[in-house]
Design a protein around this motif. Structure first.
Motif, PDB file in Angstrom:
ATOM      1  N   ALA A 267       0.826  -1.209   0.000  1.00  0.00           N
ATOM      2  CA  ALA A 267       0.000   0.000   0.000  1.00  0.00           C
ATOM      3  C   ALA A 267       0.860   1.258   0.000  1.00  0.00           C
ATOM      4  O   ALA A 267       0.535   2.248  -0.673  1.00  0.00           O
ATOM      5  CB  ALA A 267      -0.928  -0.013   1.212  1.00  0.00           C
ATOM      6  N   LEU A 268       1.965   1.236   0.732  1.00  0.00           N
ATOM      7  CA  LEU A 268       2.863   2.398   0.760  1.00  0.00           C
ATOM      8  C   LEU A 268       3.659   2.515  -0.536  1.00  0.00           C
ATOM      9  O   LEU A 268       3.888   3.620  -1.049  1.00  0.00           O
ATOM     10  CB  LEU A 268       3.826   2.283   1.946  1.00  0.00           C
ATOM     11  N   LYS A 269       4.078   1.387  -1.075  1.00  0.00           N
ATOM     12  CA  LYS A 269       4.989   1.391  -2.218  1.00  0.00           C
ATOM     13  C   LYS A 269       4.293   1.817  -3.503  1.00  0.00           C
ATOM     14  O   LYS A 269       4.897   2.493  -4.345  1.00  0.00           O
ATOM     15  CB  LYS A 269       5.596  -0.005  -2.377  1.00  0.00           C
ATOM     16  N   TYR A 270       3.019   1.429  -3.668  1.00  0.00           N
ATOM     17  CA  TYR A 270       2.355   1.638  -4.946  1.00  0.00           C
ATOM     18  C   TYR A 270       1.248   2.687  -4.863  1.00  0.00           C
ATOM     19  O   TYR A 270       0.263   2.634  -5.593  1.00  0.00           O
ATOM     20  CB  TYR A 270       1.774   0.319  -5.462  1.00  0.00           C
ATOM     21  N   SER A 271       1.391   3.650  -3.969  1.00  0.00           N
ATOM     22  CA  SER A 271       0.397   4.713  -3.851  1.00  0.00           C
ATOM     23  C   SER A 271       1.096   6.044  -3.610  1.00  0.00           C
ATOM     24  O   SER A 271       2.074   6.120  -2.856  1.00  0.00           O
ATOM     25  CB  SER A 271      -0.573   4.416  -2.697  1.00  0.00           C
ATOM     26  N   ASP A 272       0.587   7.086  -4.263  1.00  0.00           N
ATOM     27  CA  ASP A 272       1.133   8.434  -4.059  1.00  0.00           C
ATOM     28  C   ASP A 272       0.410   9.164  -2.944  1.00  0.00           C
ATOM     29  O   ASP A 272       0.826  10.271  -2.559  1.00  0.00           O
ATOM     30  CB  ASP A 272       1.010   9.242  -5.366  1.00  0.00           C
ATOM     31  N   THR A 273      -0.662   8.586  -2.457  1.00  0.00           N
ATOM     32  CA  THR A 273      -1.413   9.198  -1.362  1.00  0.00           C
ATOM     33  C   THR A 273      -1.331   8.317  -0.123  1.00  0.00           C
ATOM     34  O   THR A 273      -0.829   7.193  -0.170  1.00  0.00           O
ATOM     35  CB  THR A 273      -2.883   9.403  -1.767  1.00  0.00           C
ATOM     36  N   LYS A 274      -1.862   8.816   0.962  1.00  0.00           N
ATOM     37  CA  LYS A 274      -1.828   8.059   2.221  1.00  0.00           C
ATOM     38  C   LYS A 274      -2.805   6.893   2.144  1.00  0.00           C
ATOM     39  O   LYS A 274      -4.018   7.103   1.941  1.00  0.00           O
ATOM     40  CB  LYS A 274      -2.191   8.976   3.388  1.00  0.00           C
ATOM     41  N   PRO A 275      -2.342   5.658   2.304  1.00  0.00           N
ATOM     42  CA  PRO A 275      -3.254   4.503   2.300  1.00  0.00           C
ATOM     43  C   PRO A 275      -4.177   4.547   3.517  1.00  0.00           C
ATOM     44  O   PRO A 275      -3.876   5.200   4.532  1.00  0.00           O
ATOM     45  CB  PRO A 275      -2.314   3.298   2.359  1.00  0.00           C
ATOM     46  N   SER A 276      -5.279   3.838   3.396  1.00  0.00           N
ATOM     47  CA  SER A 276      -6.255   3.796   4.496  1.00  0.00           C
ATOM     48  C   SER A 276      -6.374   2.386   5.047  1.00  0.00           C
ATOM     49  O   SER A 276      -6.214   1.399   4.320  1.00  0.00           O
ATOM     50  CB  SER A 276      -7.627   4.282   4.025  1.00  0.00           C
TER      51      SER A 276
END
Length: 349
Positions: A267-276
């Motif tokens: 979730a952290l690696k493949y997202s430019d926004t804050k994961p939920s």
């Protein structure tokens, strides 16, 4: 084996039932013949008694024996002999078949034990038929698998040992540095590498079936804290909702933390926004803004999907490991893409 036994029991009952019907039929036929014979004897005796010259009349025939037809009559003896011979033949064939199939029963138990992780098996081989040949090949395959498993374990132990030495030296060197922000960063890095070695060892034992789950009840927030510590990140990197639900699950702490860490890492690696992270009463959902996974990658039952083979970012092992760990716990991993969000849901029931 039980189906074969049931089949022979039904055949045995059917043959005996047919024999009993046939025996009753022959008994009635024999009784009819006896009645006809009795009728002719009585008729001849009546004719002799009414001869015109009784002086030359031969003596009347003796009265016929009383009619007594039973299933034990000597006339039915050949039928009884045939019936007993057929029954003995069926029983002998059944015993022969059970003896021939008994190696299959032992082979089935050996396969079950092999599935549970016991590769040190040696199924006895009797005879030279096809079943014995299959058993021989099975024993040979087990020997090769055991040798490969031992070789892999030795290889991994050597790797872990060789890596642990430089990590330990680096950690000691970092402790000798002056206290500073760089020293703390180095210590965290070496601690992270040391933990990864332990994680590799744990996953090797888990994948080989040697890991026994140590199930206890934990609060999900405590598992989440541990997973964040492994990732060297803070819970502030995620938008967490539902902490007040107080979700408690019964898991193996280390294994479940590894599964959760893999999902958080993706979730952290493949997202430019804050994961939920959404914590519900019987599930946990981790979502991040990203393109949907290709259809062929939405099955986590096997690693090394073809689309990952040329990838420079990973081999797709994380989701496979997570799926395997959750399955071991009796949980389920579900994926869906909604409103531009990749969502992975852990179902705890």
């Amino acid at each position: 084996m039980s189906l074969i036994t049931l089949f022979f029991v039904l055949i045995f009952i059917l043959i005996n039932g047919l024999f009993w019907i046939a025996l009753e039929h022959f008994a009635r036929e024999y009784e009819v013949q006896q009645h006809h014979r009795l009728h002719f004897v009585l008729h001849d005796r009546t004719l002799l008694e009414h001869q015109p010259n009784p002086m030359f009349m031969p003596p009347p025939p003796p009265p016929p024996p009383p009619l007594s037809i039973t299933l034990k009559s000597p006339a039915l003896l050949p039928i009884w002999i045939v019936f007993i011979a057929i029954d003995l033949l069926i029983l002998a064939f059944f015993a022969f078949l059970l003896k021939k199939l008994s190696p299959l029963h032992r082979l089935k138990n050996a396969i079950i034990n092999f599935q549970e992780g016991d590769t040190q098996l040696n199924v006895p081989i009797e005879g030279k038929d096809e079943i014995s040949q299959i058993t021989h090949e099975f024993n040979h395959a087990l020997e090769k698998i055991a040798a490969m498993k031992e070789s892999r374990a030795l290889f991994l132990r050597n790797i872990l040992h060789e890596l642990k030495t430089p990590i330990m030296k680096g950690s000691l060197t970092a402790d000798c540095l002056d206290t500073s922000e760089d020293q703390e960063r180095l210590k965290r890095i070496f601690n992270r590498m040391n933990y990864l070695l332990g994680e590799f060892s744990t996953m090797e034992r888990f994948s080989s079936g040697e890991w026994e789950l140590n199930l206890r009840e934990y609060r999900f927030v405590d598992l989440l804290d541990h997973a964040c510590d492994i990732l060297l990140c803070s819970k502030e990197n995620f938008d967490i909702k539902g902490e007040e639900t107080g979700l408690i699950i019964k898991v193996d702490f280390e294994l479940f933390a590894i599964a959760l860490k893999n999902l958080l890492d993706n979730a952290l690696k493949y997202s430019d926004t804050k994961p939920s992270i959404l914590i519900l009463s019987h599930s946990v959902e981790i979502c991040n803004l990203a393109d949907p996974l290709p259809q062929e990658n939405q099955s986590f039952d096997k690693p090394f999907n073809r689309t990952y083979e040329s990838s420079m970012t990973g081999l797709g092992l994380g989701l496979y490991i997570t799926h395997s760990i959750l399955k071991k716990h009796g949980f389920r991993l579900r994926y869906h893409h909604d409103s531009g969000m990749n969502c992975f849901r852990i179902l705890t029931i």
